[in-house]
Design an enzyme around this catalytic site. Structure first.
Site, PDB file in Angstrom:
ATOM      1  N   GLU A   1      33.948  41.328  -1.094  1.00 32.16           N
ATOM      2  CA  GLU A   1      32.940  40.490  -2.127  1.00 32.16           C
ATOM      3  C   GLU A   1      31.811  41.684  -2.362  1.00 32.16           C
ATOM      4  OE1 GLU A   1      31.600  36.401  -3.685  1.00 32.16           O
ATOM      5  OE2 GLU A   1      31.342  36.705  -1.552  1.00 32.16           O
TER       6      GLU A   1
ATOM      7  N   GLU B   1      16.047  30.580   0.969  1.00 26.51           N
ATOM      8  CA  GLU B   1      14.899  31.081   1.050  1.00 26.51           C
ATOM      9  C   GLU B   1      14.452  32.212   0.052  1.00 26.51           C
ATOM     10  OE1 GLU B   1      17.465  33.266   3.979  1.00 26.51           O
ATOM     11  OE2 GLU B   1      17.255  31.335   2.901  1.00 26.51           O
TER      12      GLU B   1
ATOM     13  N   CYS C   1      29.959  33.699  -7.596  1.00 23.76           N
ATOM     14  CA  CYS C   1      31.260  33.668  -6.990  1.00 23.76           C
ATOM     15  C   CYS C   1      32.664  33.679  -8.073  1.00 23.76           C
ATOM     16  CB  CYS C   1      31.322  32.213  -5.942  1.00 23.76           C
ATOM     17  SG  CYS C   1      31.368  30.891  -6.981  1.00 23.76           S
TER      18      CYS C   1
ATOM     19  N   PHE D   1      21.236  31.827  -3.321  1.00 22.66           N
ATOM     20  CA  PHE D   1      20.147  32.128  -4.269  1.00 22.66           C
ATOM     21  C   PHE D   1      20.430  32.326  -5.714  1.00 22.66           C
ATOM     22  CE2 PHE D   1      22.492  36.074  -3.597  1.00 22.66           C
ATOM     23  CZ  PHE D   1      22.439  36.708  -4.693  1.00 22.66           C
TER      24      PHE D   1
ATOM     25  N   LYS E   1      18.277  22.098   1.284  1.00 20.47           N
ATOM     26  CA  LYS E   1      18.026  23.570   1.950  1.00 20.47           C
ATOM     27  C   LYS E   1      18.236  24.376   1.002  1.00 20.47           C
ATOM     28  CE  LYS E   1      18.593  26.929   3.833  1.00 20.47           C
ATOM     29  NZ  LYS E   1      18.080  28.273   3.415  1.00 20.47           N
TER      30      LYS E   1
ATOM     31  N   SER F   1      28.159  32.647   1.459  1.00 18.89           N
ATOM     32  CA  SER F   1      29.056  33.640   1.727  1.00 18.89           C
ATOM     33  C   SER F   1      30.181  32.964   2.610  1.00 18.89           C
ATOM     34  CB  SER F   1      28.609  34.717   2.667  1.00 18.89           C
ATOM     35  OG  SER F   1      28.308  34.417   3.969  1.00 18.89           O
TER      36      SER F   1
END
Length: 360
Positions: free
Chosen positions: A250, A50, A155, A23, A47, A100
């Protein structure tokens, strides 16, 4: 390669390949993958997250406007079921993933079990090592920008500062700089209510465990007109133990944990015992210190007086350890290699005395 023998090598497309993206950078991360994958001859399935699918529709519009043939670039939307379908589909030859570490490991394992090539980037807990000889102004600003950019939802956010010996003047300026950070101007919102609750849970826990909160962003005032967003201001925790969740997990939010230590050796131990290995940085004016950190840190990307050490092409992006599953990196030359197969052609042609073959 020998008398009368030649050897040539070409890079051939794999066929149909796919990318699964997060995202937080809904345009940039897909664009790590799409140009290289289709330029070398593949058809690409994307992909997107969402939570942020709209940017990819724009990418599709621009590619069509540029003349890309139908079917070369494709978008599939959805969540877990779609990801599993990509991992399992026999006609998809390679899968790249960014997200992740927990999901990266699953996607890598499932894709490779189905005979696919896979490169899956996971999470990070990037450390910035600050030593007393560091330039105060640029270091304080660098610590803040690295940890709070994108509201810490990236990240490459350096969410741990390892303070070596007495660096209090730098920390003091960091706090003063942070007080001027404005929500809606310097930093956006958290992506969702679930994420906000998870991040504030880490802050609450660290406070109970004994961390000193230098700046508390939990009650930040939202910008006018955006009161219903999931806002969290700059949060700086001091005196964090290296084994606390706020130092090891994280968090993926605007939270900087400061760990205190007396020596560079201990600082390196803290950095290298971290399970991730995406990036590390050191702030110093000493070439010797910079060399020691850059050679010893267990991370794929190193910054020297740079808090977000993202390499630019032709250098490639990628971490180590639990930050990456698979071989190679996703951009630069490594990206070309990932989306292609090597073909080697070795040839020898006997000399001919036939007159009709002579053309000079």
């Amino acid at each position: 390669v020998g008398a009368g023998i030649t050897c040539t090598m070409t890079q051939e497309p794999l066929g149909v390949v796919a990318g699964i993206t997060p995202f937080n950078f809904p345009a940039m991360v897909p664009l790590w993958m799409i140009p290289l994958a289709i330029t070398v001859g593949n058809c690409f399935i994307l992909k997107p997250s969402e939570q942020t699918p709209l940017s990819t529709f724009k990418i599709a519009e621009y590619l069509k406007e540029a003349g890309l043939p139908d079917g070369v670039f494709n978008i599939v939307n959805g969540a877990r079921e779609v990801v599993e379908g990509i991992c399992d589909h026999p006609d998809i030859k390679a899968v790249a993933f960014v997200g992740s570490s927990q999901v990266a490991k699953i996607v890598y394992s499932r894709s490779t079990a189905n005979g696919k090539r896979a490169l899956c980037f996971g999470g990070a807990k990037n450390h910035m090592i600050v030593v007393p000889d560091a330039d105060q102004d640029s270091t304080a600003k660098g610590l803040l920008a690295s940890s709070m950019g994108s509201a810490g939802q990236r990240c490459m956010a350096a969410s741990v500062a390892v303070a070596v010996a007495d660096v209090d003047p730098i920390i003091d300026q960091l706090v003063e700089e942070a007080r001027n950070y404005k929500p809606g101007v310097d930093m956006g919102t958290i992506v969702s209510k679930v994420a906000l609750e998870r991040i504030t849970g880490y802050i609450d826990e660290a406070e109970k465990m004994g961390a000193k909160i230098l700046i508390d962003g939990r009650n930040v005032t939202p910008p006018e007109g955006y009161e219903h967003g999931y806002w969290l201001g700059v949060t700086i925790l001091d005196g964090v133990d290296p084994n606390w969740p706020s130092a090891t997990d994280e968090i993926f939010g605007p939270v900087l944990s400061i760990i205190r230590t007396d020596t560079l050796e201990n600082a390196m131990k803290i950095e290298n015992e971290n399970q991730y290995g995406n990036a590390a940085a050191v702030f110093t004016t000493s070439g010797q210190v910079a060399k020691t950190i850059s050679e010893s840190a267990s991370a794929g990307m190193i910054g020297i007086n740079i808090g977000v050490p993202v390499p630019r092409e032709p250098y490639s992006f990628g971490g180590w350890n639990e930050s990456k599953y698979g071989h190679g990196d996703i951009t630069g030359r490594s990206g070309v290699d990932f989306w292609t197969n090597l073909k080697k052609i070795t040839a020898r042609w006997p000399e001919s005395t036939e007159a009709w073959k002579k053309y000079f």
